[in-house]
Design an enzyme around this catalytic site. Sequence first.
Site, short mmCIF file in Angstrom:
data_model
loop_
_atom_site.label_atom_id
_atom_site.label_comp_id
_atom_site.label_asym_id
_atom_site.label_seq_id
_atom_site.Cartn_x
_atom_site.Cartn_y
_atom_site.Cartn_z
N LYS A 182 0.82 -1.21 0.00
CA LYS A 182 0.00 0.00 0.00
C LYS A 182 0.85 1.26 0.00
CE LYS A 182 -4.22 -1.78 2.02
NZ LYS A 182 -5.03 -1.81 3.24
N LYS B 85 -7.60 -11.10 -10.26
CA LYS B 85 -8.40 -11.29 -9.06
C LYS B 85 -9.51 -10.22 -9.01
CE LYS B 85 -8.01 -10.99 -4.15
NZ LYS B 85 -7.56 -10.68 -2.94
N LYS C 58 -12.24 -4.22 -6.32
CA LYS C 58 -12.79 -2.92 -6.68
C LYS C 58 -11.74 -2.04 -7.34
CE LYS C 58 -11.70 -0.74 -2.39
NZ LYS C 58 -10.88 -1.87 -1.87
#
Length: 330
Positions: A118, A199, A202
């Site tokens: 991240k 995969k 969103k």
Amino acid sequence: MKRVSRKRLLSGMQPTQGKLHLGNLEGALRNWVNLQEEYDLFCCVVDWHALTTMIDHSGEIYENSIGVATDYLAAGIDPDRSAIFLQSQVKEHAELYLLFSMCTPLGWLERVPTYKEKRELLTGYADASHGLLGYPVLQAADILLYKPYGVPVGKDQVPHLELTREIGRRFNYLFGNVFPEIQNVLSETPSMMGMDGRKMSKSYDNAIYIADTPDETAMKIMKAFTDPLKIRKDDPGHPEGCAVCDLHTVYNPNYVLALEECRQGLRGCVQNKRECIESVNEALAPIRARRRVLEQDRGHVVDILAAGAEKARAVASETMKEVRIAMGLP
Ligand code: TRP
């Protein structure tokens, strides 16, 4: 009849969007719904966690949370048996997070794979904050506050649960035995494939949502990625790696036949997509119908969340009393 006390489970999802996709449904929610039969389930919407990536849209998080709770209910989480609640409505999560942060070495957090991933992606105000680094500490607080038997999650969460155990162990070592050793309760369904073959997520814009209409679902499936080697309908297909065949295996009760026909070149991708659309829309119809009813009655969802927070707080405040006593903080 005397009610036997049941083992507890705690799980949660982030409201980074106001709707959940089929990966969330099949990879987690369905599992939670089944587990309600046997366990006392605490279903948290972890809205503070969403701030780690949405600090510049914090005003959207509450509505998103209502949307996620609506999907929990539509999927079949029963508010009479399970507690559905927002993390931010049970302030004990913040207190335990702070106390845990004092007994968590920085090195443990810097090693967490999701932090590294991240940190690369975030920019601007969300760029690698103290809160992002502390994300797994907050998650450990979410979990251990309820002293659960285990946590039903997908495989991607295993490193976070390992850290939760390590934090619990260190707390117990320093202050005496307060927290149990939690179990991973992994779900059977592996992650679902998105419409582009990656995969379902969103962030890849490749997801089908519970909240999508049957027409939106059909459009997404019609455009989905299939076997690039199958050009004409009688070419033999390779179902592994095809997004449409992946949906068949989850939603079409006769998927074995469908996949075999694809493999042998007895069916083309267009027929395969049409039948897939039917299976998916049929399987989702009852969930979507419940969602539509709930959407008309937002106040009811808000009430369920308030009742859920009260149930959660009853457990969380007892744990915090024990924690303060163990630490000698009256
Ligand atoms: N990290 C989890 C995820 O990204 C969300 C989460 C936060 C969670 N707190 C939790 C999951 C507690 C289970 C239990 O999906």
